[in-house]
Write a protein that holds these residues in place. Structure first.
Motif, short mmCIF file in Angstrom:
data_model
loop_
_atom_site.label_atom_id
_atom_site.label_comp_id
_atom_site.label_asym_id
_atom_site.label_seq_id
_atom_site.Cartn_x
_atom_site.Cartn_y
_atom_site.Cartn_z
N GLY A 1 -12.68 8.26 -3.40
CA GLY A 1 -12.41 8.77 -4.75
C GLY A 1 -13.69 9.09 -5.50
O GLY A 1 -13.79 10.12 -6.16
N ARG A 2 -14.68 8.23 -5.37
CA ARG A 2 -15.97 8.45 -6.03
C ARG A 2 -16.66 9.69 -5.46
O ARG A 2 -17.19 10.51 -6.21
CB ARG A 2 -16.86 7.22 -5.86
N ALA A 3 -16.66 9.82 -4.14
CA ALA A 3 -17.31 10.97 -3.51
C ALA A 3 -16.65 12.27 -3.93
O ALA A 3 -17.32 13.28 -4.18
CB ALA A 3 -17.29 10.82 -1.99
N GLN A 4 -15.32 12.26 -4.02
CA GLN A 4 -14.61 13.47 -4.44
C GLN A 4 -14.96 13.84 -5.87
O GLN A 4 -15.13 15.01 -6.19
CB GLN A 4 -13.10 13.29 -4.28
N ALA B 1 -10.85 -2.08 2.03
CA ALA B 1 -10.31 -1.39 0.87
C ALA B 1 -11.36 -0.50 0.21
O ALA B 1 -11.02 0.48 -0.46
CB ALA B 1 -9.78 -2.40 -0.14
N ARG B 2 -12.62 -0.81 0.42
CA ARG B 2 -13.70 -0.07 -0.24
C ARG B 2 -13.69 1.41 0.09
O ARG B 2 -14.06 2.25 -0.73
CB ARG B 2 -15.04 -0.69 0.13
N VAL B 3 -13.26 1.77 1.29
CA VAL B 3 -13.24 3.18 1.68
C VAL B 3 -12.41 4.01 0.70
O VAL B 3 -12.75 5.16 0.41
CB VAL B 3 -12.76 3.36 3.14
N TYR B 4 -11.36 3.45 0.15
CA TYR B 4 -10.54 4.18 -0.81
C TYR B 4 -11.32 4.44 -2.10
O TYR B 4 -11.27 5.52 -2.67
CB TYR B 4 -9.24 3.41 -1.11
N TRP B 5 -12.06 3.45 -2.55
CA TRP B 5 -12.89 3.61 -3.74
C TRP B 5 -13.99 4.63 -3.48
O TRP B 5 -14.24 5.51 -4.30
CB TRP B 5 -13.49 2.25 -4.14
N ASP C 1 0.81 -1.21 0.00
CA ASP C 1 0.00 0.00 0.00
C ASP C 1 0.85 1.27 0.00
O ASP C 1 0.50 2.24 -0.64
CB ASP C 1 -0.95 -0.02 1.19
N ASP C 2 1.94 1.28 0.74
CA ASP C 2 2.84 2.43 0.74
C ASP C 2 4.24 1.97 1.17
O ASP C 2 4.40 0.93 1.78
CB ASP C 2 2.32 3.56 1.63
N THR C 3 5.24 2.77 0.84
CA THR C 3 6.63 2.35 1.10
C THR C 3 6.95 2.27 2.59
O THR C 3 7.72 1.42 3.00
CB THR C 3 7.63 3.27 0.41
N ASP C 4 6.36 3.16 3.39
CA ASP C 4 6.61 3.12 4.84
C ASP C 4 6.21 1.76 5.40
O ASP C 4 6.97 1.12 6.11
CB ASP C 4 5.84 4.24 5.54
N ARG C 5 5.02 1.33 5.07
CA ARG C 5 4.54 0.05 5.56
C ARG C 5 5.35 -1.11 4.98
O ARG C 5 5.62 -2.09 5.64
CB ARG C 5 3.06 -0.13 5.21
#
Length: 139
Positions: A64-67, A57-61, A14-18
Motif C-alpha cells: 500500500g505504501r509503495a503504491q 502481514a507487513r507485505v500488505y502495508w 482476512d477474507d471470506t473464502d478463508r
C-alpha cells in the motif's frame, strides 16, 4: 504478534473464502485441501514460535505504501519470466489482459479450478503442478 489467538483471528478474518474454509475444518470437521485442523494449528504455531506474524502481514502495508509513493510514476518493468495462476477463492482474480500489462514476460497463465489466497497451503498438489507447468519451458 501479541498472542496466538490474534494470529488465528488474522488468518481467519482476512477474507471470506478463508473464513469459510477454516471454520469448516473446525466446526464441521471438513478439511478443504490442506486446511485440516492440524495443519491450521501447525501454521499458527509456526507464525507464533518464529515471531513471523508481523513480517507476514507487513507485505500488505509495504504494498500500500509503495503504491501511494509510486502514484506519480509507473513501477519498474518486471524483466524476469513470470508464471501466473489465478485461483477461484482469491479475493481478486486478475484478468489475463491485466496480467499481461503488468508482466510483459508472461510465459504462463492459468485459471485453476480450486484454491484461494493460500493456494500452496489449501491445495499443495495443484499448486506444485502449476509451478511445474509455469516453468517447464525454461528447463
Amino acid at each position: 504478534m501479541d498472542s496466538p489467538i490474534a494470529l488465528a483471528a488474522w488468518l481467519l478474518d482476512d477474507d471470506t473464502d478463508r473464513y469459510y474454509k477454516i471454520s469448516a475444518a473446525f466446526v464441521d470437521g471438513q478439511a478443504t485441501g490442506g486446511l485440516t485442523e492440524d495443519h491450521i494449528l501447525d501454521n499458527i504455531t509456526l507464525y507464533w514460535l518464529t515471531g513471523t506474524g508481523a513480517s507476514a502481514a507487513r507485505v500488505y502495508w509495504e504494498l500500500g505504501r509503495a503504491q501511494a509513493l509510486a502514484a506519480e510514476q509507473p513501477p519498474p518493468e518486471v524483466s524476469v519470466p513470470v508464471g501466473f495462476t489465478t485461483f477461484p477463492g482469491e479475493i481478486f482474480q486478475a484478468p489475463r489482459s491485466w496480467v499481461e500489462q503488468s508482466y510483459p514476460k508472461l510465459i504462463y497463465f492459468n485459471k485453476a479450478d480450486e484454491g484461494g489466497h493460500f493456494a500452496a497451503w489449501e491445495e499443495p498438489e495443484l499448486f506444485s503442478e502449476e509451478i511445474r507447468a509455469a516453468f517447464r519451458r525454461l528447463r
